[in-house]
Design a protein around this motif. Structure first.
Motif, PDB file in Angstrom:
ATOM      1  N   LEU A   1      10.536   3.764   0.646  1.00 20.37           N
ATOM      2  CA  LEU A   1       9.811   2.733   1.379  1.00 20.37           C
ATOM      3  C   LEU A   1       8.393   2.611   0.845  1.00 20.37           C
ATOM      4  O   LEU A   1       7.712   3.610   0.609  1.00 20.37           O
ATOM      5  CB  LEU A   1       9.766   3.080   2.875  1.00 20.37           C
ATOM      6  N   GLU A   2       7.949   1.381   0.651  1.00 21.25           N
ATOM      7  CA  GLU A   2       6.580   1.164   0.184  1.00 21.25           C
ATOM      8  C   GLU A   2       5.607   1.271   1.346  1.00 21.25           C
ATOM      9  O   GLU A   2       5.962   1.030   2.506  1.00 21.25           O
ATOM     10  CB  GLU A   2       6.465  -0.212  -0.485  1.00 21.25           C
ATOM     11  N   THR A   3       4.371   1.609   1.053  1.00 22.65           N
ATOM     12  CA  THR A   3       3.367   1.790   2.089  1.00 22.65           C
ATOM     13  C   THR A   3       3.038   0.476   2.793  1.00 22.65           C
ATOM     14  O   THR A   3       3.125  -0.601   2.201  1.00 22.65           O
ATOM     15  CB  THR A   3       2.068   2.374   1.499  1.00 22.65           C
ATOM     16  N   ARG A   4       2.682   0.586   4.067  1.00 19.77           N
ATOM     17  CA  ARG A   4       2.169  -0.554   4.829  1.00 19.77           C
ATOM     18  C   ARG A   4       0.644  -0.487   4.915  1.00 19.77           C
ATOM     19  O   ARG A   4       0.015  -1.388   5.454  1.00 19.77           O
ATOM     20  CB  ARG A   4       2.759  -0.542   6.239  1.00 19.77           C
ATOM     21  N   ASN A   5       0.091   0.601   4.369  1.00 21.21           N
ATOM     22  CA  ASN A   5      -1.353   0.830   4.454  1.00 21.21           C
ATOM     23  C   ASN A   5      -2.061   0.223   3.249  1.00 21.21           C
ATOM     24  O   ASN A   5      -1.978   0.741   2.127  1.00 21.21           O
ATOM     25  CB  ASN A   5      -1.636   2.332   4.539  1.00 21.21           C
ATOM     26  N   ALA A   6      -2.772  -0.860   3.484  1.00 21.79           N
ATOM     27  CA  ALA A   6      -3.458  -1.565   2.394  1.00 21.79           C
ATOM     28  C   ALA A   6      -4.507  -0.699   1.717  1.00 21.79           C
ATOM     29  O   ALA A   6      -4.770  -0.862   0.519  1.00 21.79           O
ATOM     30  CB  ALA A   6      -4.102  -2.842   2.933  1.00 21.79           C
ATOM     31  N   ALA A   7      -5.113   0.245   2.449  1.00 17.11           N
ATOM     32  CA  ALA A   7      -6.181   1.064   1.868  1.00 17.11           C
ATOM     33  C   ALA A   7      -5.700   1.832   0.644  1.00 17.11           C
ATOM     34  O   ALA A   7      -6.444   1.994  -0.332  1.00 17.11           O
ATOM     35  CB  ALA A   7      -6.732   2.034   2.919  1.00 17.11           C
ATOM     36  N   LEU A   8      -4.446   2.294   0.681  1.00 14.62           N
ATOM     37  CA  LEU A   8      -3.914   3.034  -0.464  1.00 14.62           C
ATOM     38  C   LEU A   8      -3.830   2.140  -1.697  1.00 14.62           C
ATOM     39  O   LEU A   8      -4.109   2.567  -2.816  1.00 14.62           O
ATOM     40  CB  LEU A   8      -2.536   3.604  -0.116  1.00 14.62           C
ATOM     41  N   ARG A   9      -3.450   0.902  -1.485  1.00 18.07           N
ATOM     42  CA  ARG A   9      -3.377  -0.049  -2.605  1.00 18.07           C
ATOM     43  C   ARG A   9      -4.777  -0.404  -3.109  1.00 18.07           C
ATOM     44  O   ARG A   9      -4.987  -0.588  -4.311  1.00 18.07           O
ATOM     45  CB  ARG A   9      -2.652  -1.320  -2.168  1.00 18.07           C
ATOM     46  N   TYR A  10      -5.713  -0.541  -2.176  1.00 17.73           N
ATOM     47  CA  TYR A  10      -7.072  -0.858  -2.603  1.00 17.73           C
ATOM     48  C   TYR A  10      -7.637   0.261  -3.467  1.00 17.73           C
ATOM     49  O   TYR A  10      -8.324  -0.009  -4.460  1.00 17.73           O
ATOM     50  CB  TYR A  10      -7.978  -1.086  -1.385  1.00 17.73           C
ATOM     51  N   TRP A  11      -7.343   1.502  -3.102  1.00 24.24           N
ATOM     52  CA  TRP A  11      -7.811   2.619  -3.921  1.00 24.24           C
ATOM     53  C   TRP A  11      -7.212   2.539  -5.322  1.00 24.24           C
ATOM     54  O   TRP A  11      -7.873   2.862  -6.316  1.00 24.24           O
ATOM     55  CB  TRP A  11      -7.449   3.954  -3.266  1.00 24.24           C
TER      56      TRP A  11
ATOM     57  N   GLU B   1      -1.479  -3.260   7.567  1.00 25.48           N
ATOM     58  CA  GLU B   1      -2.338  -2.226   8.132  1.00 25.48           C
ATOM     59  C   GLU B   1      -3.373  -1.786   7.092  1.00 25.48           C
ATOM     60  O   GLU B   1      -3.157  -1.942   5.898  1.00 25.48           O
ATOM     61  CB  GLU B   1      -1.506  -1.007   8.562  1.00 25.48           C
ATOM     62  N   CYS B   2      -4.479  -1.224   7.588  1.00 22.82           N
ATOM     63  CA  CYS B   2      -5.469  -0.689   6.666  1.00 22.82           C
ATOM     64  C   CYS B   2      -6.194   0.469   7.334  1.00 22.82           C
ATOM     65  O   CYS B   2      -6.981   0.278   8.266  1.00 22.82           O
ATOM     66  CB  CYS B   2      -6.474  -1.763   6.243  1.00 22.82           C
ATOM     67  N   ASP B   3      -5.910   1.665   6.871  1.00 31.30           N
ATOM     68  CA  ASP B   3      -6.539   2.884   7.405  1.00 31.30           C
ATOM     69  C   ASP B   3      -7.203   3.611   6.246  1.00 31.30           C
ATOM     70  O   ASP B   3      -6.530   4.166   5.380  1.00 31.30           O
ATOM     71  CB  ASP B   3      -5.479   3.776   8.069  1.00 31.30           C
ATOM     72  N   TRP B   4      -8.534   3.608   6.234  1.00 33.61           N
ATOM     73  CA  TRP B   4      -9.290   4.209   5.144  1.00 33.61           C
ATOM     74  C   TRP B   4      -9.391   5.731   5.272  1.00 33.61           C
ATOM     75  O   TRP B   4      -9.957   6.386   4.395  1.00 33.61           O
ATOM     76  CB  TRP B   4     -10.692   3.606   5.083  1.00 33.61           C
ATOM     77  N   GLY B   5      -8.861   6.272   6.352  1.00 35.49           N
ATOM     78  CA  GLY B   5      -8.895   7.723   6.516  1.00 35.49           C
ATOM     79  C   GLY B   5     -10.289   8.270   6.757  1.00 35.49           C
ATOM     80  O   GLY B   5     -10.613   9.380   6.330  1.00 35.49           O
ATOM     81  N   ILE B   6     -11.131   7.503   7.448  1.00 37.40           N
ATOM     82  CA  ILE B   6     -12.508   7.920   7.693  1.00 37.40           C
ATOM     83  C   ILE B   6     -12.538   9.144   8.610  1.00 37.40           C
ATOM     84  O   ILE B   6     -11.874   9.172   9.647  1.00 37.40           O
ATOM     85  CB  ILE B   6     -13.317   6.766   8.326  1.00 37.40           C
ATOM     86  N   GLU B   7     -13.322  10.134   8.250  1.00 38.44           N
ATOM     87  CA  GLU B   7     -13.462  11.352   9.051  1.00 38.44           C
ATOM     88  C   GLU B   7     -14.590  11.165  10.065  1.00 38.44           C
ATOM     89  O   GLU B   7     -15.722  11.589   9.857  1.00 38.44           O
ATOM     90  CB  GLU B   7     -13.744  12.548   8.145  1.00 38.44           C
TER      91      GLU B   7
ATOM     92  N   LEU C   1      -9.426 -16.889  -2.577  1.00 34.31           N
ATOM     93  CA  LEU C   1     -10.457 -16.835  -1.548  1.00 34.31           C
ATOM     94  C   LEU C   1      -9.881 -16.416  -0.197  1.00 34.31           C
ATOM     95  O   LEU C   1     -10.536 -15.710   0.579  1.00 34.31           O
ATOM     96  CB  LEU C   1     -11.152 -18.193  -1.439  1.00 34.31           C
ATOM     97  N   LEU C   2      -8.666 -16.853   0.096  1.00 33.66           N
ATOM     98  CA  LEU C   2      -8.018 -16.424   1.340  1.00 33.66           C
ATOM     99  C   LEU C   2      -7.737 -14.923   1.295  1.00 33.66           C
ATOM    100  O   LEU C   2      -7.849 -14.226   2.309  1.00 33.66           O
ATOM    101  CB  LEU C   2      -6.722 -17.206   1.567  1.00 33.66           C
ATOM    102  N   ALA C   3      -7.402 -14.421   0.109  1.00 36.29           N
ATOM    103  CA  ALA C   3      -7.229 -12.974  -0.054  1.00 36.29           C
ATOM    104  C   ALA C   3      -8.557 -12.267   0.197  1.00 36.29           C
ATOM    105  O   ALA C   3      -8.598 -11.183   0.783  1.00 36.29           O
ATOM    106  CB  ALA C   3      -6.710 -12.651  -1.453  1.00 36.29           C
ATOM    107  N   GLY C   4      -9.651 -12.894  -0.236  1.00 35.61           N
ATOM    108  CA  GLY C   4     -10.970 -12.323   0.006  1.00 35.61           C
ATOM    109  C   GLY C   4     -11.281 -12.224   1.493  1.00 35.61           C
ATOM    110  O   GLY C   4     -11.903 -11.261   1.947  1.00 35.61           O
ATOM    111  N   ILE C   5     -10.843 -13.221   2.258  1.00 36.20           N
ATOM    112  CA  ILE C   5     -11.046 -13.192   3.710  1.00 36.20           C
ATOM    113  C   ILE C   5     -10.257 -12.045   4.328  1.00 36.20           C
ATOM    114  O   ILE C   5     -10.764 -11.300   5.168  1.00 36.20           O
ATOM    115  CB  ILE C   5     -10.631 -14.549   4.337  1.00 36.20           C
ATOM    116  N   ARG C   6      -9.001 -11.892   3.901  1.00 36.71           N
ATOM    117  CA  ARG C   6      -8.185 -10.797   4.437  1.00 36.71           C
ATOM    118  C   ARG C   6      -8.769  -9.442   4.020  1.00 36.71           C
ATOM    119  O   ARG C   6      -8.752  -8.475   4.797  1.00 36.71           O
ATOM    120  CB  ARG C   6      -6.741 -10.928   3.952  1.00 36.71           C
ATOM    121  N   PHE C   7      -9.281  -9.370   2.806  1.00 36.98           N
ATOM    122  CA  PHE C   7      -9.903  -8.140   2.312  1.00 36.98           C
ATOM    123  C   PHE C   7     -11.088  -7.753   3.193  1.00 36.98           C
ATOM    124  O   PHE C   7     -11.265  -6.576   3.538  1.00 36.98           O
ATOM    125  CB  PHE C   7     -10.350  -8.356   0.866  1.00 36.98           C
TER     126      PHE C   7
END
Length: 323
Positions: free
Chosen positions: A27-37, A93-99, A141-147
């Motif tokens: 299964l691929e991740t649903r967490n966008a933060a991992l892809r952004y990294w 989803e987007c979870d940056w794992g902030i402590e 640009l719409l991707a930029g808004i979602r980002f």
């Protein structure tokens, strides 16, 4: 002999089919933060040439026209990173794992990379629009808004302010293209739908303010338990502890909490209404200790950022012909 060969061939084919049936893609991740990294890792270092860096900056904010000869190669070298980023914006989803438990020590290195990525994305949209591919530019640009929404999700004020700049870049570029009548009706509808999905002031500023409060309380507790508070303060903030400043005691936290709660209440109001009320709260802030006053963010500047987003959103709605 021939029947035997046919039989063996059939066995090989069936075995191959069974093997394929048994192998399942993970299964691929649903967490966008991992892809952004991943996208950040694919980004190339900015050019060392100062004049080229200045051109990049001026172009990204609309102060210079697109220059394919000078800027095109930079975007080409970041093509994979931009594609990865755009795919990530489609994840739910987007979870940056902030402590959060580390207070102001929580690592936020991703924000610096995110600022660069947002600028590259805006430049790529400008490039595509200059080439006559308005649909690709609008999608960019719409991707930029979602980002920007993903950047702000669950973050402190620093995260939201970084997201604000990314959002404004996309909104203002869409406004410019709509004003120049370079967007189709379909593209206008896409932009309008993206706007309707946003809060009027762009983000959840109230939650970001709450996170800031929790972060400061964590830091105050760390200072109280430290054997060398000044060294602890300097290590966390990168600046010298104010002369004569005292560490807030538990009894002092009530005034701090009351002030933070009062600001939070005002941030729920429209920015123009909140402005005057936040100025009045300045007296309440003056009753806090010197150290607390130094560390608490400026609610006025936060409200100004809300106003910027609101104005950019309204300008785009007008340009799109929305009623």
């Amino acid at each position: 002999m021939i029947p035997r060969l046919v039989f063996l061939s059939l066995v090989v084919v069936l075995n191959a089919q069974w093997t394929r049936a048994e192998v399942r893609s993970p299964l691929e991740t649903r967490n966008a933060a991992l892809r952004y990294w991943m996208a950040f890792a694919e980004m190339k270092d900015p050019p060392a040439n100062k004049s080229l860096q200045d051109l990049l900056e001026r172009t990204s904010v609309g102060q210079a026209a697109w220059d394919e000869a000078k800027l095109g190669p930079i975007l080409d070298s970041n093509g994979e990173a931009l594609q990865t980023m755009q795919r990530a914006t489609k994840l739910p989803e987007c979870d940056w794992g902030i402590e959060y438990s580390r207070g102001p020590r929580a690592p936020i290195a991703y924000l610096a990379r995110a600022r660069v990525m947002a600028r590259l994305n805006a430049l790529q949209a400008m490039r595509e629009m200059s080439a006559g591919d308005s649909q690709a530019a609008v999608q960019r640009l719409l991707a930029g808004i979602r980002f920007s929404g993903h950047l702000a999700d669950g973050g402190s004020l620093m995260s939201v302010l970084t997201a604000k700049n990314a959002l404004l870049s996309s909104l203002r570029m869409l406004t410019l293209e709509a004003t120049k009548v370079r967007l189709t009706d379909s593209q206008k509808k896409q932009a309008f739908a993206a706007l309707k999905a946003l809060p009027e002031d762009g983000f959840d500023w109230v939650t970001a303010w709450e996170i800031e409060e929790l972060s400061l309380e964590t830091f105050f507790a760390e200072l109280r338990s430290s054997k060398v508070p000044k060294a602890t303060y300097e290590a966390a903030t990168g600046e010298a502890m104010p002369e004569g400043a005292t560490i807030p005691e538990p009894k002092d936290l009530n005034r701090f909490r009351e002030y933070m709660a009062a600001v939070k209440a005002e941030l729920k109001l429209p920015p123009d209404v909140a402005k005057a009320r936040l100025e009045i709260l300045g007296k309440q802030k003056g009753m806090l200790g010197a150290l607390t006053q130094r560390l608490v963010p400026s609610p006025g500047k936060v409200n100004e950022s809300r106003s910027e987003v609101l104005a950019a959103r309204k300008a785009l709605l007008v340009a799109l012909g929305a009623k």
